[in-house]
Design an enzyme around this catalytic site. Structure first.
Site, PDB file in Angstrom:
ATOM      1  CE  LYS A   1      63.908 -55.182  17.027  1.00 55.76           C
ATOM      2  NZ  LYS A   1      62.880 -55.326  16.642  1.00 55.76           N
TER       3      LYS A   1
ATOM      4  N   GLY B   1      61.403 -46.716  18.561  1.00 54.31           N
ATOM      5  CA  GLY B   1      62.436 -45.667  18.732  1.00 54.31           C
ATOM      6  C   GLY B   1      61.767 -44.569  19.139  1.00 54.31           C
TER       7      GLY B   1
ATOM      8  NE  ARG C   1      42.042 -46.034  18.833  1.00 53.14           N
ATOM      9  CZ  ARG C   1      40.630 -46.883  19.428  1.00 53.14           C
ATOM     10  NH1 ARG C   1      39.900 -47.789  19.243  1.00 53.14           N
ATOM     11  NH2 ARG C   1      40.818 -46.143  20.785  1.00 53.14           N
TER      12      ARG C   1
ATOM     13  N   GLY D   1      60.511 -51.988  23.326  1.00 54.09           N
ATOM     14  CA  GLY D   1      62.333 -51.389  22.810  1.00 54.09           C
ATOM     15  C   GLY D   1      62.749 -50.464  23.790  1.00 54.09           C
ATOM     16  CB  SER D   2      63.863 -47.117  22.914  1.00 56.44           C
ATOM     17  OG  SER D   2      64.713 -47.530  21.285  1.00 56.44           O
TER      18      SER D   2
END
Lengths: 298, 192
Positions: free
Chosen positions: A85, A157, A169, A239-240
């Site tokens: 990142k 997160g 959407r 991610g987390s």
């Protein structure tokens, strides 16, 4: 093979790389051990970080690119692609990631933006980029800047999938709304959503984004991952959600299988059994304005 | 006569393979292109495309879906690209991949290095009059092939296109870029 005919970093190569990730799960990892666990579980790639987004959120302060030594450690640990990142607009962090040999750069709102007006000009890089988006206009602006892959931003997160759903959407609905429009109306729409008209026309013609579109930002369970796939995602970033769960190894394997069988509830039910606690999660409506990440970089 | 092609749809550029075969089969009435995720999807297929993707992931999903034995015993032609080439080999330089032993060759994964080393090249391919624009993406190469395997193209890093009976395997991606000459060559070789 004629050597003078060799070409590197073309659009076809960059978008082609993203296509090879389709139907896959890309997992955030913070060390070599987690990276190997992700690879063993069937991840198609890993995102090399110093902290997962939940910890970035908790730590506060300025969030920057990870320590290059950390990234190299992770690159050396696995055979699947490694992503890194960079801050929005921080093209030198992106140059460093490219020099380290990461396979894709995520210009990410999870880190503190370095430029509030411009994103990185991604066309000048040999390494492909993925960028976050909340709606069709954002997605097409990023593609116009050279992004080879889009992911919904969601709200990283939080372990709360509601924002990822909203953004998926918005993108899919935005594309569906283009069908049946006249060329004049497409120009009007492009002006409306502040996107290049040629990209709007291409979306209308193909009925999808011109690049691969993953989902990210709040996926915490196999059911969340399958939900995003059924809403039209080409794959998911977690991610987390994995390493903040009670049993990361089981959770990682289960999410890989749920993405593979996203339309088969029996399989998703089976893989969801006995995984232990998912990450705790946050109510996004209780976040202060300065704690919301998705509004960074529009 | 129509040709029934399946595309192994576990992970990777499945849609691109399907689209390329649909295009090249448009002139053959009665043909079809279908996704293969379960053992029963393999019935009656004349050919199977094994797409590009991550070979470690696809290998794992082949086991999980109980497809391994059926793929090893598949009797139609195989059209394998990139990760598909790794999987169709009988020897791979990486224990995380359990190859299907469809083509007797020794394949190395990621033979080019990182993604920035991925490249497009004009490639001479045996049987094609003009060079082919080949897209290599974190591509493998075959280090050696058994004598009965025909080498169609080679670059300094190794062998990048082979034919073995009705099977063909490529380190690059003929399904990307719109040139379908290798698809046509494959269909002719099927003898359907």
């Amino acid at each position: 093979m004629k050597l003078e005919e060799l070409r590197f970093g073309t659009e076809l190569i960059k978008r082609g790389f993203a296509s090879m990730q389709k139907g896959g799960v890309i997992m955030d990892v913070v060390n070599a051990e987690q990276a190997q666990l992700a690879e063993e579980a069937g991840a198609v790639a890993v995102m090399a970080l110093e902290r997962v987004p939940a910890d970035i959120r908790a730590a506060g302060g300025v969030a920057r690119m990870a320590d290059p030594q950390k990234i190299v450690e992770i690159i050396d640990a696995v055979s699947i692609p490694v992503m890194g990142k960079a801050r929005i607009g921080h093209f030198v962090e992106a140059q460093i990631l490219e020099a380290l040999g990461v396979d894709m750069v995520d210009e990410s709102e999870v880190l503190t933006p370095a430029d509030e007006q411009f994103h990185i000009d991604k066309t000048g890089f040999g390494v492909p980029f993925v960028c976050g988006a909340r709606n069709l206009g954002e997605a097409l602006r990023r593609i116009n800047e050279g992004a080879a892959m889009i992911r919904t931003k969601g709200e990283a997160g939080t372990g709360n999938v509601v924002e990822a759903v909203r953004h998926m959407r918005a993108i899919m609905g935005g594309i569906r709304a283009l069908s049946g429009l006249s060329s004049q109306e497409l120009v009007d729409c492009a002006r409306d959503i502040e996107a290049p008209v040629e990209l709007v026309i291409e979306c209308a013609k193909r009925g999808r984004l011109p690049v691969v579109n993953f989902s990210a930002g709040g996926i915490a369970t196999p059911a969340d991952a399958a939900l995003m796939m059924q809403l039209g995602a080409d794959g998911v970033f977690v991610g987390s959600g994995i390493f903040k769960s009670a049993n990361p190894e089981a959770m990682a394997r289960a999410i890989v299988e749920a993405v593979n069988h996203y339309d088969d509830a029996k399989v998703i039910a089976e893989v969801s059994k006995g995984l232990g606690e998912a990450m705790k999660g946050l109510d996004v409506h209780l976040l202060r304005e300065d704690e919301v990440l998705q509004t960074r970089g529009r | 006569m129509g040709v029934k092609v399946g595309v192994l749809a576990l992970q990777g550029d499945v849609a691109e393979h399907s689209a390329a075969f649909r295009e090249v089969l448009a002139e053959r009435p009665g043909s079809s292109v279908a996704s293969v995720r379960h053992v029963e999807d393999l019935a009656d297929l004349d050919a199977l495309a094994i797409p590009g993707g991550e070979s470690t992931t696809i290998s794992r999903l082949i086991e999980k879906n109980g497809l391994y034995e059926s793929l090893v015993g598949f009797e139609g032609g195989i059209f394998a690209t990139c990760a598909g080439m790794v999987l169709s080999a009988d020897r791979v330089d990486d224990a995380r991949v359990r190859p299907l032993s469809l083509i007797p060759m020794h394949v190395a994964r990621n033979a080019f290095g990182r993604q920035v080393d991925s490249r497009e090249a004009m490639l001479e391919v045996a049987g094609l009059a003009e060079p082919f624009r080949a897209v290599f993406i974190r591509a493998p190469v075959a280090m050696d092939v058994d004598p009965q395997v025909q080498v169609l193209a080679r670059i300094p890093e190794g062998i990048v296109a082979v034919r073995h009976g009705r099977h063909m395997a490529f380190a690059f991606h003929p399904e990307l870029g719109g040139d379908l000459r290798l698809h046509r060559m494959f269909l002719e070789g099927l003898g359907v």
